[in-house]
Design an enzyme around this catalytic site. Structure first.
Site, PDB file in Angstrom:
ATOM      1  N   ASN A  13       0.879  -1.178   0.000  1.00 34.08           N
ATOM      2  CA  ASN A  13       0.000   0.000   0.000  1.00 34.08           C
ATOM      3  C   ASN A  13       0.913   1.224   0.000  1.00 34.08           C
ATOM      4  O   ASN A  13       1.511   1.545   1.027  1.00 34.08           O
ATOM      5  CB  ASN A  13      -0.889  -0.030   1.259  1.00 34.08           C
ATOM      6  CG  ASN A  13      -1.707   1.235   1.419  1.00 34.08           C
ATOM      7  OD1 ASN A  13      -1.793   2.050   0.491  1.00 34.08           O
ATOM      8  ND2 ASN A  13      -2.310   1.416   2.585  1.00 34.08           N
ATOM      9  N   TRP A  14       1.005   1.843  -1.150  1.00 29.46           N
ATOM     10  CA  TRP A  14       1.932   2.971  -1.276  1.00 29.46           C
ATOM     11  C   TRP A  14       1.407   4.232  -0.597  1.00 29.46           C
ATOM     12  O   TRP A  14       2.140   5.200  -0.451  1.00 29.46           O
ATOM     13  CB  TRP A  14       2.194   3.263  -2.757  1.00 29.46           C
ATOM     14  CG  TRP A  14       3.146   2.317  -3.416  1.00 29.46           C
ATOM     15  CD1 TRP A  14       3.782   1.243  -2.859  1.00 29.46           C
ATOM     16  CD2 TRP A  14       3.595   2.375  -4.783  1.00 29.46           C
ATOM     17  NE1 TRP A  14       4.590   0.639  -3.778  1.00 29.46           N
ATOM     18  CE2 TRP A  14       4.492   1.310  -4.969  1.00 29.46           C
ATOM     19  CE3 TRP A  14       3.309   3.226  -5.861  1.00 29.46           C
ATOM     20  CZ2 TRP A  14       5.118   1.078  -6.199  1.00 29.46           C
ATOM     21  CZ3 TRP A  14       3.924   2.991  -7.076  1.00 29.46           C
ATOM     22  CH2 TRP A  14       4.822   1.929  -7.248  1.00 29.46           C
ATOM     23  N   LYS A  15       0.132   4.256  -0.278  1.00 31.79           N
ATOM     24  CA  LYS A  15      -0.485   5.461   0.304  1.00 31.79           C
ATOM     25  C   LYS A  15      -0.223   6.659  -0.621  1.00 31.79           C
ATOM     26  O   LYS A  15      -0.189   6.488  -1.828  1.00 31.79           O
ATOM     27  CB  LYS A  15       0.021   5.671   1.729  1.00 31.79           C
ATOM     28  CG  LYS A  15      -0.119   4.396   2.569  1.00 31.79           C
ATOM     29  CD  LYS A  15       0.119   4.589   4.018  1.00 31.79           C
ATOM     30  CE  LYS A  15      -0.051   3.239   4.718  1.00 31.79           C
ATOM     31  NZ  LYS A  15       0.044   3.334   6.168  1.00 31.79           N
ATOM     32  N   HIS A  99      -9.474   1.375   4.744  1.00 29.38           N
ATOM     33  CA  HIS A  99      -8.188   1.551   5.422  1.00 29.38           C
ATOM     34  C   HIS A  99      -8.367   2.483   6.625  1.00 29.38           C
ATOM     35  O   HIS A  99      -9.136   3.444   6.559  1.00 29.38           O
ATOM     36  CB  HIS A  99      -7.137   2.110   4.459  1.00 29.38           C
ATOM     37  CG  HIS A  99      -5.772   2.064   5.060  1.00 29.38           C
ATOM     38  ND1 HIS A  99      -5.316   3.033   5.916  1.00 29.38           N
ATOM     39  CD2 HIS A  99      -4.785   1.135   4.969  1.00 29.38           C
ATOM     40  CE1 HIS A  99      -4.090   2.693   6.324  1.00 29.38           C
ATOM     41  NE2 HIS A  99      -3.750   1.554   5.757  1.00 29.38           N
ATOM     42  N   GLU A 101      -6.671   4.822   7.751  1.00 32.87           N
ATOM     43  CA  GLU A 101      -6.425   6.258   7.508  1.00 32.87           C
ATOM     44  C   GLU A 101      -7.653   6.912   6.883  1.00 32.87           C
ATOM     45  O   GLU A 101      -7.946   8.079   7.137  1.00 32.87           O
ATOM     46  CB  GLU A 101      -5.172   6.425   6.632  1.00 32.87           C
ATOM     47  CG  GLU A 101      -3.910   6.164   7.450  1.00 32.87           C
ATOM     48  CD  GLU A 101      -2.755   5.584   6.668  1.00 32.87           C
ATOM     49  OE1 GLU A 101      -2.749   5.675   5.432  1.00 32.87           O
ATOM     50  OE2 GLU A 101      -1.848   5.022   7.317  1.00 32.87           O
ATOM     51  N   GLU A 171      -5.565  -5.055  10.409  1.00 31.92           N
ATOM     52  CA  GLU A 171      -4.530  -4.068  10.694  1.00 31.92           C
ATOM     53  C   GLU A 171      -4.851  -3.362  12.007  1.00 31.92           C
ATOM     54  O   GLU A 171      -5.651  -2.414  12.023  1.00 31.92           O
ATOM     55  CB  GLU A 171      -4.463  -3.033   9.564  1.00 31.92           C
ATOM     56  CG  GLU A 171      -4.137  -3.627   8.215  1.00 31.92           C
ATOM     57  CD  GLU A 171      -3.514  -2.602   7.282  1.00 31.92           C
ATOM     58  OE1 GLU A 171      -2.401  -2.843   6.821  1.00 31.92           O
ATOM     59  OE2 GLU A 171      -4.140  -1.561   7.035  1.00 31.92           O
ATOM     60  N   GLY A 177       2.292   2.160  10.749  1.00 26.30           N
ATOM     61  CA  GLY A 177       3.246   3.257  10.608  1.00 26.30           C
ATOM     62  C   GLY A 177       3.930   3.639  11.910  1.00 26.30           C
ATOM     63  O   GLY A 177       4.585   4.666  11.989  1.00 26.30           O
ATOM     64  N   SER A 217       3.235  -2.218  10.161  1.00 25.03           N
ATOM     65  CA  SER A 217       4.692  -2.218  10.370  1.00 25.03           C
ATOM     66  C   SER A 217       5.373  -3.540  10.012  1.00 25.03           C
ATOM     67  O   SER A 217       6.344  -3.936  10.650  1.00 25.03           O
ATOM     68  CB  SER A 217       5.031  -1.814  11.813  1.00 25.03           C
ATOM     69  OG  SER A 217       4.542  -0.504  12.077  1.00 25.03           O
ATOM     70  N   GLY A 238       2.786  -1.283   4.213  1.00 20.38           N
ATOM     71  CA  GLY A 238       2.799   0.136   3.868  1.00 20.38           C
ATOM     72  C   GLY A 238       4.213   0.598   3.576  1.00 20.38           C
ATOM     73  O   GLY A 238       4.752   0.382   2.490  1.00 20.38           O
ATOM     74  N   GLY A 239       4.830   1.223   4.577  1.00 22.76           N
ATOM     75  CA  GLY A 239       6.144   1.839   4.404  1.00 22.76           C
ATOM     76  C   GLY A 239       7.161   0.986   3.670  1.00 22.76           C
ATOM     77  O   GLY A 239       7.836   1.470   2.745  1.00 22.76           O
TER      78      GLY A 239
HETATM   79  P1  PGA Z   1       2.725   0.215   7.557  1.00 24.77           P
HETATM   80  O1  PGA Z   1       1.295   0.425   6.898  1.00 24.77           O
HETATM   81  O2  PGA Z   1       3.281  -1.084   7.019  1.00 24.77           O
HETATM   82  O3  PGA Z   1       3.541   1.415   7.116  1.00 24.77           O
HETATM   83  O4  PGA Z   1       2.533   0.154   9.038  1.00 24.77           O
HETATM   84  C1  PGA Z   1       0.423  -0.658   6.737  1.00 24.77           C
HETATM   85  C2  PGA Z   1      -0.866  -0.176   6.142  1.00 24.77           C
HETATM   86  O5  PGA Z   1      -1.295   0.938   6.457  1.00 24.77           O
HETATM   87  O6  PGA Z   1      -1.495  -0.887   5.342  1.00 24.77           O
END
Ligand code: PGA
Length: 259
Positions: A13-15, A99, A101, A171, A177, A217, A238-239
């Protein structure tokens, strides 16, 4: 041990990262790294404007392209939104809905998540439904209530047949994050619980076939803790997905745990 009906899925997930030119390079590098591996499904969920470049570069490779959101109406006066048909025509196969966010910063509710999921499935997209508890809910001991409610509300009205195109990403919001991860025991406990909720609502076959990913994470150092778990079928990253080599290392960890 995981039943062989479920393929491992490693989704990035590149966000809100990567311009189209950066996306082109990152998809190309990821595709080159994953060439030749067939044991898991590799998905990159990219910003909308990166979709055409990402799809073009991913064509003929092992990488599938996903989007990060979709609107629930087919078309109309919804400024700034994107419909499922638009994504499909651009070559998108997967879409993330719900998600944390989006829930935290953009007013997404279980009702809108459910509507988005239904619209995506009706159009023929595969859905990666994200859910999970916030820290205060875990501390209050109500993780199962929260996750159960989200699973039921977010999947309301979806058929057992459509469940074949649903992936759930558990999640825990406190792990996204933050560098904190759920322990393998916590991840397995909640993922097995989600599968039981799906079994009660959609039947044993749907539950057995449902891929459930852990997210929060995940990185090359901790990934193998999760891939050994019987109810965890991959990761939403994500990251670490922004660096193709790190993303590939996570994928390699999942392959090491095959059979
Ligand atoms: P993260 O994000 O790996 O940076 O914690 C995961 C996500 O939001 O899907």
């Amino acid at each position: 041990m995981k039943p062989s009906v479920r393929k491992t899925i490693i989704a990035g997930n590149w966000k809100m990262n990567m311009t189209p030119s950066a996306a082109r390079a990152a998809v190309a590098e990821t595709a080159a790294l994953v060439a030749g591996q067939a044991s898991c499904e590799v998905v990159l969920c990219v910003p909308f404007v990166d979709v055409p470049a990402a799809v073009e570069v991913a064509r003929g490779t092992n990488v599938k392209i996903g989007a990060q959101n979709v609107h629930f109406e087919k078309k109309g006066a919804f400024t700034g939104e994107i419909a499922a048909d638009m994504l499909l025509e651009c070559g998108v196969e997967y879409v993330i809905v719900g998600h944390s966010e989006r829930r935290q910063y953009f007013g997404e509710t279980d009702e809108t998540v459910n509507r988005r999921a239904k619209a995506a499935l009706e159009a023929g997209l595969k859905v990666i439904l994200c859910l999970g508890e916030v820290l205060s809910q875990r501390q209050a001991g109500i993780t199962e209530e929260i996750v159960s409610l989200q699973t039921k509300l977010d999947l309301a009205g979806i058929t057992a047949e459509q469940m074949k195109n649903v992936v759930i990403a558990y999640e825990p919001v406190w792990a996204i994050g933050t560098g904190l991860t759920a322990t393998p025991e916590q991840a397995e406990e909640v993922c097995a619980f989600i599968r039981a909720v799906v079994r009660a609502g959609f039947g044993a076959r749907a539950a057995r076939g449902l891929p459930i990913l852990y997210g929060g994470s995940v990185n090359p150092e901790n990934a193998d803790d999760f891939f050994l778990l019987p109810d965890v079928d991959g990761a939403l990253v994500g990251g670490a997905s922004l660096d193709p080599r790190k993303f590939f290392s996570i994928l390699e960890e999942s392959e090491n745990n095959e059979d």
